[in-house]
Motif scaffolding. Sequence first.
Motif, short mmCIF file in Angstrom:
data_model
loop_
_atom_site.label_atom_id
_atom_site.label_comp_id
_atom_site.label_asym_id
_atom_site.label_seq_id
_atom_site.Cartn_x
_atom_site.Cartn_y
_atom_site.Cartn_z
N ARG A 48 41.98 -41.77 15.35
CA ARG A 48 40.82 -41.50 16.19
C ARG A 48 41.08 -40.43 17.23
O ARG A 48 40.16 -39.78 17.72
CB ARG A 48 40.37 -42.79 16.90
N HIS B 279 36.95 -34.47 15.85
CA HIS B 279 35.97 -35.20 16.67
C HIS B 279 34.58 -35.18 16.03
O HIS B 279 33.72 -35.98 16.38
CB HIS B 279 35.92 -34.66 18.11
N ARG C 229 32.81 -36.49 13.58
CA ARG C 229 32.96 -37.63 12.67
C ARG C 229 31.98 -37.56 11.50
O ARG C 229 32.17 -38.22 10.50
CB ARG C 229 32.71 -38.95 13.41
N LYS D 128 27.23 -37.62 14.42
CA LYS D 128 26.68 -37.33 15.75
C LYS D 128 25.92 -36.02 15.73
O LYS D 128 26.44 -34.97 16.08
CB LYS D 128 27.80 -37.30 16.79
N ARG E 98 34.19 -35.38 23.80
CA ARG E 98 34.53 -35.45 22.38
C ARG E 98 34.99 -36.86 22.01
O ARG E 98 35.66 -37.53 22.78
CB ARG E 98 35.64 -34.44 22.05
N GLU E 99 34.67 -37.27 20.78
CA GLU E 99 35.02 -38.60 20.31
C GLU E 99 36.53 -38.85 20.34
O GLU E 99 36.98 -39.95 20.63
CB GLU E 99 34.50 -38.81 18.88
N THR E 100 37.31 -37.80 20.04
CA THR E 100 38.77 -37.96 20.02
C THR E 100 39.28 -38.28 21.43
O THR E 100 40.16 -39.15 21.59
CB THR E 100 39.42 -36.66 19.50
N THR F 90 28.76 -41.86 23.25
CA THR F 90 30.10 -41.74 22.66
C THR F 90 30.97 -42.97 22.88
O THR F 90 31.56 -43.49 21.93
CB THR F 90 30.82 -40.49 23.20
N GLU G 274 32.05 -45.41 19.77
CA GLU G 274 33.47 -45.39 19.40
C GLU G 274 34.05 -46.81 19.48
O GLU G 274 34.77 -47.25 18.58
CB GLU G 274 34.22 -44.43 20.34
N PRO H 34 37.40 -43.55 11.25
CA PRO H 34 36.65 -42.43 11.82
C PRO H 34 36.31 -41.33 10.81
O PRO H 34 35.30 -40.66 10.95
CB PRO H 34 37.56 -41.91 12.93
#
Length: 370
Positions: A57, A158, A160, A163, A172-174, A200, A204, A214
């Motif tokens: 992730r 990020h 995925r 989104k 960012r998702e990361t 987010t 997540e 992910p």
Amino acid sequence: MTQPEPFEIFLAAAPGHETALAEEAVQHGFGPVTILPGGVSFRGLWPDVWRANLVLRGAGRVLARIGAFRAMHLAQLDKRARKFDWAAHLRPDVPLRVEVTCRKSKIYHAGAATERIVKALTETLGVAVTEDAPLRLMARIEDDLVTFSLDTSGEPLHRRGYKEAVGKAPLRETLAALFLRQCGYDGREPVLDPMCGSGTFPIEAAEIAAGLMPGRARHFAFEDMAAFDPAVWTALKSASAPHATELRFMGFDRDAGAVRMATENAERAGVAGTTQFACQPLSALTRPEGPPGLVMVNPPYGARIGNRKLLFGLYASLGEVLRREMHGWRVGIVTSDGGLAKTTGLPFLPPGPPVAHGGLKVTLWRTDPL
């Protein structure tokens, strides 16, 4: 049949997040890992590359170091690049782009070096080299050592694949995943974001709780490489089955457009059943029923949105409402401004390391249970 040789795999992280990513990689069975500036490295094989893209992730990209040789001048670079086993890694029918950097080397002209490598690729493998190809080969020439790496991710990790809708200044998702990890989140408690933007943090957290990988919904650059094995990839994707969770993941925002975006993003991510988004101001926040969990929030900061002076009142209100309503919950606040964080009056632990985010350095401020 000879056993394949392990090679170096590099997981890119936002500077400041290397240690958190190393912990995640070890938890997923990769390693032993070495922490380097801007990421984490370990040795492995192609299935490790594919699995890293799928399950990690916090990684921004996964790079495969496919080989290296010494070259003191352009003629030597040309000769050795022609002998390199490109066919073991690249397909002649998949275009690629080539990026070269030179540092502390007798070959100092990146343009001339690029020309030689491109010629070797086109004349020995027959591959088309274009500037806009999704597949990227990187050559680093440092101290006269030429190292070739392939960006096996393609689009940054990020992204995925669900989104589509984002507000301004999204996290960012990361980064969100590693901030959750640094707050001790492991998928076994609820998460609430009182300023959720496009959702987010709750999305997540809901994915982690449900065991959703992910990378499950997107294409990767390695799928167009020579060593790719679709049967092994299918097995990797089916190795982890999602599971139901009774937990709920909540997001609130005073902007109805943000709430709508978050709701749509959660639906595309497959977590609509465990997430809940509503339009409400910060002052309306009340403690949800059920066990305590984690409040994660990425409030506006002056460098990013608007006037810093106006934000002191917002942060003071945030601290006040959290202290009043969220007894027993832990808090994580991500901001570029330590002065604003302290304005909340929350009992913060020592702050985390600064993390690069969109040209700024942001820091995680976290508490024990309030």
